[in-house]
Design a protein around this motif. Structure first.
Motif, short mmCIF file in Angstrom:
data_model
loop_
_atom_site.label_atom_id
_atom_site.label_comp_id
_atom_site.label_asym_id
_atom_site.label_seq_id
_atom_site.Cartn_x
_atom_site.Cartn_y
_atom_site.Cartn_z
N ALA A 40 109.68 -36.63 0.88
CA ALA A 40 109.53 -38.06 1.12
C ALA A 40 109.99 -38.81 -0.12
O ALA A 40 110.14 -38.21 -1.20
N PRO A 41 110.22 -40.12 -0.02
CA PRO A 41 110.53 -40.92 -1.21
C PRO A 41 109.37 -40.91 -2.20
O PRO A 41 108.22 -40.62 -1.82
N PRO A 42 109.62 -41.25 -3.45
CA PRO A 42 108.59 -41.11 -4.50
C PRO A 42 107.28 -41.85 -4.21
O PRO A 42 106.20 -41.29 -4.39
N ALA A 109 111.14 -48.62 -4.50
CA ALA A 109 111.17 -47.17 -4.36
C ALA A 109 110.63 -46.45 -5.59
O ALA A 109 110.19 -45.31 -5.50
N SER A 110 110.68 -47.09 -6.76
CA SER A 110 110.17 -46.44 -7.97
C SER A 110 109.57 -47.48 -8.90
O SER A 110 110.29 -48.36 -9.39
N ARG A 111 108.29 -47.37 -9.14
CA ARG A 111 107.63 -48.33 -10.02
C ARG A 111 108.00 -48.10 -11.49
O ARG A 111 107.98 -49.03 -12.28
N SER A 112 108.35 -46.87 -11.84
CA SER A 112 108.71 -46.59 -13.23
C SER A 112 109.99 -47.32 -13.63
O SER A 112 110.04 -47.97 -14.68
N THR A 113 111.02 -47.21 -12.81
CA THR A 113 112.28 -47.85 -13.15
C THR A 113 112.16 -49.37 -13.11
O THR A 113 112.76 -50.07 -13.93
N ALA A 114 111.38 -49.88 -12.16
CA ALA A 114 111.18 -51.33 -12.08
C ALA A 114 110.50 -51.85 -13.35
O ALA A 114 110.91 -52.87 -13.93
N LEU A 115 109.46 -51.15 -13.81
CA LEU A 115 108.78 -51.57 -15.03
C LEU A 115 109.67 -51.36 -16.24
O LEU A 115 109.72 -52.21 -17.16
N LEU A 116 110.39 -50.25 -16.29
CA LEU A 116 111.32 -50.00 -17.39
C LEU A 116 112.35 -51.12 -17.48
O LEU A 116 112.66 -51.60 -18.58
N ARG A 135 113.15 -54.40 -0.85
CA ARG A 135 113.09 -53.19 -0.04
C ARG A 135 114.50 -52.66 0.17
O ARG A 135 115.45 -53.42 0.30
N ARG A 136 114.62 -51.34 0.25
CA ARG A 136 115.94 -50.74 0.44
C ARG A 136 116.59 -51.22 1.73
O ARG A 136 117.79 -51.47 1.79
N ASP A 137 115.78 -51.39 2.80
CA ASP A 137 116.37 -51.80 4.07
C ASP A 137 116.79 -53.26 4.06
O ASP A 137 117.42 -53.75 5.01
N ALA A 138 116.44 -53.99 2.99
CA ALA A 138 116.85 -55.39 2.91
C ALA A 138 118.28 -55.54 2.40
O ALA A 138 118.84 -56.63 2.43
N LEU A 139 118.87 -54.43 1.95
CA LEU A 139 120.21 -54.52 1.39
C LEU A 139 121.29 -54.68 2.46
O LEU A 139 122.38 -55.16 2.18
N GLY A 140 120.96 -54.25 3.67
CA GLY A 140 121.97 -54.32 4.71
C GLY A 140 123.17 -53.48 4.32
O GLY A 140 123.04 -52.33 3.95
N HIS A 141 124.34 -54.06 4.40
CA HIS A 141 125.56 -53.33 4.07
C HIS A 141 126.12 -53.75 2.73
O HIS A 141 127.30 -53.55 2.44
N ALA A 152 120.92 -59.83 -10.63
CA ALA A 152 120.90 -58.38 -10.90
C ALA A 152 119.86 -57.74 -10.00
O ALA A 152 119.03 -58.42 -9.39
N ALA A 153 119.90 -56.42 -9.95
CA ALA A 153 118.93 -55.67 -9.15
C ALA A 153 118.71 -54.31 -9.78
O ALA A 153 119.60 -53.76 -10.45
N VAL A 154 117.52 -53.77 -9.57
CA VAL A 154 117.23 -52.39 -9.93
C VAL A 154 117.55 -51.52 -8.72
O VAL A 154 117.07 -51.77 -7.62
N VAL A 155 118.37 -50.51 -8.93
CA VAL A 155 118.76 -49.61 -7.85
C VAL A 155 118.52 -48.18 -8.34
O VAL A 155 118.91 -47.84 -9.47
N ILE A 156 117.86 -47.37 -7.52
CA ILE A 156 117.54 -46.00 -7.95
C ILE A 156 117.99 -45.00 -6.90
O ILE A 156 118.40 -45.35 -5.80
N GLY A 157 117.88 -43.74 -7.26
CA GLY A 157 118.09 -42.65 -6.31
C GLY A 157 119.54 -42.48 -5.92
O GLY A 157 120.48 -42.72 -6.69
N ASP A 158 119.75 -42.06 -4.67
CA ASP A 158 121.08 -41.76 -4.20
C ASP A 158 121.97 -43.00 -4.17
O ASP A 158 123.18 -42.92 -4.41
#
Length: 302
Positions: A40-42, A109-116, A135-141, A152-158
């Protein structure tokens, strides 16, 4: 061997590609057959661990720091980098120094990267943005992961790994692992493997077995980087991550650091002090749980 009738250990697994080498190693050794692995996601894993639905799981560093009285660390294992991490980014439309008063979208998706990211922007760069949850699903395409209303935005993972491999025009990818290293001189620990303290006390043998299996999985993956990259590429094609070239994944896994040694523990302490100063965690670990290493490692409080 686990005694007859003992429950199978429930192990969390981050469903991103950052844990693909560990999945490969567990499969290569056969250890995955002796435990229940839940992917599952973090943040979903952290909620499951704290609710008692998981016994051992990787969790974001912030989640661990907020619940260090109830959790202990599995020795020797983390997810981090000593420099660029490739998959935890601040993505901006312009210089970060121009974000004062502008919106920065923070990944849920990740509180660590957001706080960092907040630490880096406010304390290292000296700007005061306006933060909005994303939310990831708010990005659309949107291929860059930066909403039109944000600077700017924080983006993590894949998603972040894809941006590192091929950033759209007009966007700059700032690697938060590299930024933290340049700022503090320390590696960055984004996630740790945590064990519910009560489970560790009641089932020490099971915890030791899982810890040994995970350590062995990392060792196996490090010894077979090309096989791991090829397996991860196949995994990505069959998932929402989409296709990644094996070369991209090979470089990614060279950047990731799964160790939890003295420098990583010092980094956790540094991060905890900065987070406590912001009121994001109850207090620095050294104040909450006095011990020689200042970190609640598996085995108790000493």
């Amino acid at each position: 061997m686990k005694p007859s009738g003992s429950p199978r250990t429930r192990l969390g697994d981050i469903s991103f590609l950052n844990c693909a080498p560990i999945r490969w190693g567990l499969s290569d050794s056969g250890a995955a057959h002796g435990i229940d692995v839940i992917s599952a996601p973090p943040e979903r894993l952290a909620a499951g661990l704290l609710a008692g639905d998981l016994d051992i799981s990787p969790v974001s560093l912030v989640r661990y720091l907020r619940h260090a009285d109830d959790l202990c660390l599995l020795p020797g294992l983390a997810i981090g980098s000593d420099g660029p991490v490739r998959s935890c980014h601040l993505v901006s439309r312009g210089p970060l120094e121009e974000l004062d008063g502008r919106v920065v979208a923070l990944s849920e998706a990740s509180r660590s990267t957001a706080l960092l990211a907040r630490m880096l922007l406010e304390d290292a760069i000296g700007v005061r943005p306006v933060y909005r949850a994303l939310r990831r699903d708010a990005l659309g395409h949107d291929p860059g992961g930066v909403p039109r209303t944000a600077g700017a935005a924080v983006v993590i993972g894949d998603d972040a790994l894809r941006l590192w491999a091929d950033a759209p025009g007009g966007l700059t990818v700032h690697d938060t692992g590299e930024m933290w290293r340049n700022w503090t001189g320390l590696p960055m620990v984004f996630a740790v493997w945590a064990v519910r303290r009560t489970f560790a006390q009641d089932h020490p043998d099971a915890v030791a077995q899982v810890g040994a299996a995970l350590t062995d999985a990392v060792r196996r993956a490090r010894a077979h980087p090309r096989e791991v990259a090829a397996a991860a590429a196949r995994e990505a094609r069959g998932s929402s991550a989409g296709a990644f070239g094996e070369g991209v994944l090979l470089d990614y896994y060279r950047a990731l650091d799964y160790s939890l040694g003295d420098r990583q523990l010092a980094a956790i302490q540094e991060f905890s002090e900065r987070a406590a100063a912001r009121g994001e965690v109850p207090a620095p670990l050294s104040a909450r749980i006095p011990m020689p290493a200042r970190i609640p490692i598996l085995g108790g409080r000493t």
